[in-house]
Scaffold this active site. Sequence first.
Site, PDB file in Angstrom:
ATOM      1  N   SER A 118       0.814  -1.223   0.000  1.00  0.00           N
ATOM      2  CA  SER A 118       0.000   0.000   0.000  1.00  0.00           C
ATOM      3  C   SER A 118       0.847   1.273   0.000  1.00  0.00           C
ATOM      4  O   SER A 118       0.461   2.277  -0.606  1.00  0.00           O
ATOM      5  CB  SER A 118      -0.966  -0.003   1.185  1.00  0.00           C
ATOM      6  OG  SER A 118      -0.275  -0.208   2.393  1.00  0.00           O
TER       7      SER A 118
ATOM      8  N   HIS B 280       1.553   4.731   4.351  1.00  0.00           N
ATOM      9  CA  HIS B 280       0.799   5.364   3.266  1.00  0.00           C
ATOM     10  C   HIS B 280       1.314   6.785   3.029  1.00  0.00           C
ATOM     11  O   HIS B 280       1.535   7.195   1.887  1.00  0.00           O
ATOM     12  CB  HIS B 280      -0.685   5.422   3.618  1.00  0.00           C
ATOM     13  CG  HIS B 280      -1.337   4.085   3.723  1.00  0.00           C
ATOM     14  ND1 HIS B 280      -2.653   3.916   4.107  1.00  0.00           N
ATOM     15  CD2 HIS B 280      -0.861   2.834   3.479  1.00  0.00           C
ATOM     16  CE1 HIS B 280      -2.960   2.633   4.108  1.00  0.00           C
ATOM     17  NE2 HIS B 280      -1.887   1.958   3.739  1.00  0.00           N
TER      18      HIS B 280
END
Length: 269
Positions: A171, A217
């Site tokens: 991610s 992230h």
Amino acid sequence: MVSCQRCGRPTCAECQRPAAVGVQCVDCVAAHRKESRSLVSIFGGRVAQGRPIVTITLIAICVVVWIGQQLNDKVTADLLYAPILSGQDPWRFITAAFVHSPSSVFHLLFNMYALWIVGQYLEPMLGRARMLALYLISAFGGSVGYELLASTPSSPTDYPTGWVTPTVGASGAVFGLFVAVVVLNRHLGLSSGPMIGLIVINGVLGFIVPDVAWQAHLGGAITGGLCAGAIALLGRNRAQLQWAALAAIAVLLVAAAYIRFESVHLPTG
């Protein structure tokens, strides 16, 4: 004998190749392929024609690793990232992006679907080499972001904390690709509304859904944006400087990771 539509030389039936108009000889077809391979994209990379090979390869590696995780727990243990392991196993900064939660196939599927969608868009635009570099540097930046923002224990009994909590998943790298799309589209004067919405939604989910490393992230997103910004600003006419800029970003990440690791003094007792 039939003449080649490109060079005009006569060519036999065995050497004829169908073209848009008439036929071409095998030599002209080979020359055309060579010229096509040397085409340069708008951002200086070699035009990636056909299937997005880099994107497919990255997805295949993640799938194979996940299958290995199902067969042997050691695969996860050897490839995951935790800030406390930065000094002894620095390769984990990158390998963690190829490992996913072994207990949930949805973690893998979601990241691979996102990678497939954005990879198909970026790879032809950047070229395969730059696409791979963007992914790997963003993955590295995601792990560095997790390290920089991870909480540290304040006492011998203050465990667990982010410093010892492992993280896995692509991610961080995918967020880097998301932001890269926005930066490159803005440079080209294209709209990125849906991508911005996707970034915001997933960013918010990182703070709401438990056990999601929002730090990774954020780190991946910032890194991807910096890489894409360097590529866009330097442009296709300064391709070598693009690589120098990407290398400089990687060096800065290494320096940040090193300084952060050395500054943490874990309590004993």
